[in-house]
Write an enzyme that holds these catalytic residues in place. Structure first.
Site, PDB file in Angstrom:
ATOM      1  N   GLN A 296     -15.822 -14.136  34.732  1.00  0.00           N
ATOM      2  CA  GLN A 296     -17.003 -14.111  33.869  1.00  0.00           C
ATOM      3  C   GLN A 296     -18.218 -13.732  34.727  1.00  0.00           C
ATOM      4  O   GLN A 296     -18.462 -14.367  35.749  1.00  0.00           O
ATOM      5  CB  GLN A 296     -17.222 -15.477  33.222  1.00  0.00           C
ATOM      6  CG  GLN A 296     -16.098 -15.915  32.300  1.00  0.00           C
ATOM      7  CD  GLN A 296     -16.104 -15.188  30.956  1.00  0.00           C
ATOM      8  OE1 GLN A 296     -17.025 -14.448  30.639  1.00  0.00           O
ATOM      9  NE2 GLN A 296     -15.059 -15.385  30.176  1.00  0.00           N
TER      10      GLN A 296
ATOM     11  N   TYR B  41      -3.938 -15.632  27.139  1.00  0.00           N
ATOM     12  CA  TYR B  41      -4.905 -14.872  27.957  1.00  0.00           C
ATOM     13  C   TYR B  41      -5.685 -15.811  28.907  1.00  0.00           C
ATOM     14  O   TYR B  41      -6.904 -15.848  28.893  1.00  0.00           O
ATOM     15  CB  TYR B  41      -5.929 -14.125  27.085  1.00  0.00           C
ATOM     16  CG  TYR B  41      -5.447 -13.549  25.775  1.00  0.00           C
ATOM     17  CD1 TYR B  41      -4.878 -12.269  25.718  1.00  0.00           C
ATOM     18  CD2 TYR B  41      -5.584 -14.244  24.578  1.00  0.00           C
ATOM     19  CE1 TYR B  41      -4.466 -11.720  24.511  1.00  0.00           C
ATOM     20  CE2 TYR B  41      -5.174 -13.711  23.370  1.00  0.00           C
ATOM     21  CZ  TYR B  41      -4.609 -12.445  23.340  1.00  0.00           C
ATOM     22  OH  TYR B  41      -4.200 -11.914  22.139  1.00  0.00           O
TER      23      TYR B  41
ATOM     24  N   ASN C  36      -9.853 -20.160  34.117  1.00  0.00           N
ATOM     25  CA  ASN C  36     -11.256 -20.517  33.901  1.00  0.00           C
ATOM     26  C   ASN C  36     -11.401 -21.662  32.898  1.00  0.00           C
ATOM     27  O   ASN C  36     -12.025 -22.694  33.187  1.00  0.00           O
ATOM     28  CB  ASN C  36     -12.020 -19.276  33.417  1.00  0.00           C
ATOM     29  CG  ASN C  36     -13.503 -19.515  33.233  1.00  0.00           C
ATOM     30  OD1 ASN C  36     -14.177 -20.022  34.114  1.00  0.00           O
ATOM     31  ND2 ASN C  36     -14.032 -19.135  32.071  1.00  0.00           N
TER      32      ASN C  36
ATOM     33  N   GLU D 226      -0.456 -15.504  30.763  1.00  0.00           N
ATOM     34  CA  GLU D 226      -1.321 -14.460  31.313  1.00  0.00           C
ATOM     35  C   GLU D 226      -0.410 -13.345  31.806  1.00  0.00           C
ATOM     36  O   GLU D 226       0.667 -13.605  32.348  1.00  0.00           O
ATOM     37  CB  GLU D 226      -2.180 -15.013  32.464  1.00  0.00           C
ATOM     38  CG  GLU D 226      -2.970 -13.985  33.252  1.00  0.00           C
ATOM     39  CD  GLU D 226      -3.891 -13.125  32.401  1.00  0.00           C
ATOM     40  OE1 GLU D 226      -3.844 -11.891  32.531  1.00  0.00           O
ATOM     41  OE2 GLU D 226      -4.653 -13.695  31.590  1.00  0.00           O
TER      42      GLU D 226
ATOM     43  N   ASP E 284      -8.739 -16.352  24.212  1.00  0.00           N
ATOM     44  CA  ASP E 284      -9.895 -15.638  24.760  1.00  0.00           C
ATOM     45  C   ASP E 284      -9.454 -14.190  24.960  1.00  0.00           C
ATOM     46  O   ASP E 284      -9.250 -13.740  26.081  1.00  0.00           O
ATOM     47  CB  ASP E 284     -10.329 -16.293  26.082  1.00  0.00           C
ATOM     48  CG  ASP E 284     -11.582 -15.659  26.671  1.00  0.00           C
ATOM     49  OD1 ASP E 284     -12.207 -14.820  25.993  1.00  0.00           O
ATOM     50  OD2 ASP E 284     -11.921 -15.993  27.818  1.00  0.00           O
TER      51      ASP E 284
ATOM     52  N   CYS F  51     -15.397 -11.860  23.014  1.00  0.00           N
ATOM     53  CA  CYS F  51     -16.403 -10.982  23.620  1.00  0.00           C
ATOM     54  C   CYS F  51     -16.776  -9.840  22.682  1.00  0.00           C
ATOM     55  O   CYS F  51     -17.479  -8.909  23.070  1.00  0.00           O
ATOM     56  CB  CYS F  51     -15.910 -10.435  24.962  1.00  0.00           C
ATOM     57  SG  CYS F  51     -14.368  -9.517  24.862  1.00  0.00           S
TER      58      CYS F  51
ATOM     59  N   GLU G 248     -21.068 -12.908  23.666  1.00  0.00           N
ATOM     60  CA  GLU G 248     -19.887 -13.751  23.653  1.00  0.00           C
ATOM     61  C   GLU G 248     -20.116 -14.822  22.592  1.00  0.00           C
ATOM     62  O   GLU G 248     -21.237 -15.325  22.437  1.00  0.00           O
ATOM     63  CB  GLU G 248     -19.731 -14.396  25.027  1.00  0.00           C
ATOM     64  CG  GLU G 248     -18.338 -14.817  25.370  1.00  0.00           C
ATOM     65  CD  GLU G 248     -17.610 -13.807  26.251  1.00  0.00           C
ATOM     66  OE1 GLU G 248     -16.486 -14.118  26.643  1.00  0.00           O
ATOM     67  OE2 GLU G 248     -18.147 -12.724  26.523  1.00  0.00           O
TER      68      GLU G 248
END
Length: 361
Positions: A185, A213, A218, A234, A294, A319, A353
């Site tokens: 980020q 994802y 994070n 992921e 995400d 996003c 976002e």
């Protein structure tokens, strides 16, 4: 909204984003969004510059979209972190003074963190040799950074190939490895606000979380402390390795991480076909109450969107508010928006976002 840096216009452009999000979510009866603003300057923790030769010297440069041959020369970059602005002239002086560092250097990338760490990647149109390594080692020591040299088919690392970030969520500090070249980020202050909002939104639960994802973990790290256990997916090998290191370094031991795409996990949960990477993982042993997503700018594909419908709660960070609205439209008959938020990751641009918590009707 143009991408012009003007702190005096910040409140106006943020109001416009809030109005846009309200408009997109209005058909779904969304509550008023919580709004998380950005620092007005020095908010961006990473920056990438091409180098442009003028008057016999190379300069930092950026280009307007579609203008490959018209460089905008840059001496300072007020949207970037103070550490990047402090490093820029010192790095430029170093490549100007050193043939080993300056010869055929064409791109420079900076990655910094709120915790004060920094990494500089230098990209070359020539092979890197021992003389470069000696000069780069001296440069790394003088600047107090890790230096990575890249040329065709080769990467030399002086120091570490990741930067260390530390983020405070609900009074606990989490440490993150952020690998060179992997997604992180860009706006650290707003990222910390996003993590805190998601932590609060999911609440304290006694069931399990599925995360799609997950990147370098994070969100995984703080959310894992709110649930019984987590299955996270992921596809990027670099991000998976960073996430595994981050879980270990933070002593978070209730997460299983698998390298599958969201589409592949959907197939596994639907028992369409088995995956070797899921060997030893009992999917039926999970009691999933929440799914956290995400996704990239394209949003969730229709099959993944249908998969999320099975869950009591869908926690969604987006996003791209347009694809968020399209995904909510697909889910609206079974889920309602209980919370929503706007996170101003990208001030002075139209990008934003946002986050929603969807709960089964």
């Amino acid at each position: 909204m143009s991408a012009v840096f003007d702190p005096s216009s910040y409140a106006t452009q943020l109001d416009a984003k809030v109005a846009r999000l309200r408009e997109l979510l209005a058909p779904f009866g969304a509550p008023e969004p919580a709004v998380f603003d950005s620092p007005r300057e020095h908010y961006r923790l990473r920056a990438e510059f091409r180098l442009w030769r003028e008057d016999g010297q190379r300069h930092y440069a950026m280009f307007a979209p579609g203008e490959k041959h018209k460089a905008i020369l840059i001496d300072d970059f007020p949207i970037a972190s103070q550490r990047i602005n402090e490093l820029m002239p010192r790095l430029k002086a170093a490549w100007q003074a050193s043939e080993e560092l300056g010869n055929r250097l064409f791109q420079v990338e900076f990655l910094t963190t709120l915790a004060g760490d920094a990494m500089v990647t230098m990209c070359y149109h020539r092979p890197l040799d021992e003389a470069w390594e000696v000069a780069a080692r001296q440069l790394a020591g003088e600047l107090g950074v890790s230096v990575i040299g890249r040329s065709k088919g080769k990467r030399l690392v002086i120091g570490r190939d990741y930067a260390v970030e530390k983020l405070d969520v609900a009074g606990r500090v989490f440490s993150y490895r952020q690998p060179e070249g992997a997604f992180t980020q860009p706006n650290g202050a707003v990222n910390q606000k996003m993590l805190s909002w998601a932590f609060e939104a999911i609440g304290e639960r006694e069931d399990d979380l599925l995360e799609l994802y997950c990147g370098n973990g994070n969100f995984t790290l703080p959310l894992a402390t709110r649930v019984r256990q987590v299955l996270a997916t992921e596809i990027s090998k670099t991000s998976v390795n960073a996430a595994l290191s981050n879980l270990d370094e933070n002593a978070v031991d209730n997460v299983q991480l698998v390298r599958l795409s969201a589409e592949e996990l959907t197939q596994a949960l639907n028992e369409v076909r088995p995956f070797r990477r899921l060997e030893g993982i009992d999917l039926k042993g999970y009691d999933f109450g929440t799914v956290f997503v995400d996704p990239p700018r394209a949003g969730m594909d229709p099959d993944t969107c249908e998969l999320t419908r099975r869950f009591e709660r869908i926690l969604y960070i987006s996003c791209n508010p347009e694809t968020l609205a399209a995904n909510i439209a697909q889910l609206h008959d079974t889920h309602r928006i209980e919370r929503c938020a706007l996170f101003d990751q990208f001030p002075y641009t139209h990008h934003m976002e946002s986050g929603v918590l969807l709960v089964r009707r």
